[in-house]
Design a protein around this motif. Structure first.
Motif, PDB file in Angstrom:
ATOM      1  N   ASP A  28      -9.484  47.416  20.512  1.00 12.24           N
ATOM      2  CA  ASP A  28     -10.651  46.679  20.985  1.00 12.24           C
ATOM      3  C   ASP A  28     -11.360  46.031  19.809  1.00 12.24           C
ATOM      4  O   ASP A  28     -11.632  46.692  18.797  1.00 12.24           O
ATOM      5  CB  ASP A  28     -11.626  47.622  21.705  1.00 12.24           C
ATOM      6  CG  ASP A  28     -11.003  48.230  22.958  1.00 12.24           C
ATOM      7  OD1 ASP A  28     -10.478  47.458  23.776  1.00 12.24           O
ATOM      8  OD2 ASP A  28     -11.041  49.464  23.097  1.00 12.24           O
ATOM      9  N   GLN A  41      -5.229  43.299  16.036  1.00 11.28           N
ATOM     10  CA  GLN A  41      -5.478  43.885  17.354  1.00 11.28           C
ATOM     11  C   GLN A  41      -4.150  43.983  18.088  1.00 11.28           C
ATOM     12  O   GLN A  41      -3.364  43.028  18.093  1.00 11.28           O
ATOM     13  CB  GLN A  41      -6.433  43.013  18.165  1.00 11.28           C
ATOM     14  CG  GLN A  41      -6.706  43.551  19.558  1.00 11.28           C
ATOM     15  CD  GLN A  41      -7.465  42.565  20.426  1.00 11.28           C
ATOM     16  OE1 GLN A  41      -7.303  41.361  20.306  1.00 11.28           O
ATOM     17  NE2 GLN A  41      -8.307  43.094  21.289  1.00 11.28           N
ATOM     18  N   GLN A  43      -2.330  45.423  21.884  1.00 10.88           N
ATOM     19  CA  GLN A  43      -2.555  45.921  23.238  1.00 10.88           C
ATOM     20  C   GLN A  43      -1.250  45.935  24.003  1.00 10.88           C
ATOM     21  O   GLN A  43      -0.474  44.974  23.940  1.00 10.88           O
ATOM     22  CB  GLN A  43      -3.541  45.030  23.990  1.00 10.88           C
ATOM     23  CG  GLN A  43      -4.920  45.030  23.396  1.00 10.88           C
ATOM     24  CD  GLN A  43      -5.865  44.123  24.155  1.00 10.88           C
ATOM     25  OE1 GLN A  43      -5.521  43.009  24.505  1.00 10.88           O
ATOM     26  NE2 GLN A  43      -7.059  44.618  24.415  1.00 10.88           N
TER      27      GLN A  43
END
Length: 130
Positions: A28, A41, A43
């Motif tokens: 995040d 980042q 994900q």
């Protein structure tokens, strides 16, 4: 939390990439992103499993930096270690068996014009250690 027989791929990759690249790696983005650059980042965005142990994760990796060359260079480093060092890597809770590029690194726009972002998509196979 990871399901029984699976690996928390985001947590494992955050720690694994940070150890190799010594930059901030997270899932995040922080509110003060511009103050903590560069940042990677990652994900999980999908994938599947064999319902027993083997997990095939699709992972998006985005790199944020102050300049386009810096973002591009860090993305190249992240991709290089994922593709050359992740296969066969073992952590306390995961064994990584394969990593490949789904979408090669490319420029991705970002709403803050003071930041630059490059991203890529990867397919990563893993299974729990035990």
């Amino acid at each position: 939390m990871a399901a029984v027989g699976s690996v928390d791929i985001e947590a494992e990759l955050v720690a694994w990439l940070h150890a190799r690249l010594t930059v901030r790696v997270l899932t995040d983005l922080p509110a003060n992103l511009a103050d903590v650059l560069p940042v990677i980042q990652l994900q999980r965005v999908g994938g599947d499993d064999d319902t027993l142990r083997l997990d095939r994760a699709f992972v998006e990796v985005d790199v944020y930096a102050a300049t386009r060359p810096a973002a591009s260079a860090l993305m190249a480093q992240a991709r290089s270690v994922l593709l050359s060092e992740l296969s066969g890597a073992v952590t306390d809770s995961a064994v990584f068996t394969m990593a490949r590029t789904i979408a090669a690194p490319s420029w991705r726009s970002y709403e803050n014009p003071a930041l630059r972002r490059f991203g890529a998509s990867f397919e990563i196979y893993s299974h729990p250690v035990s």
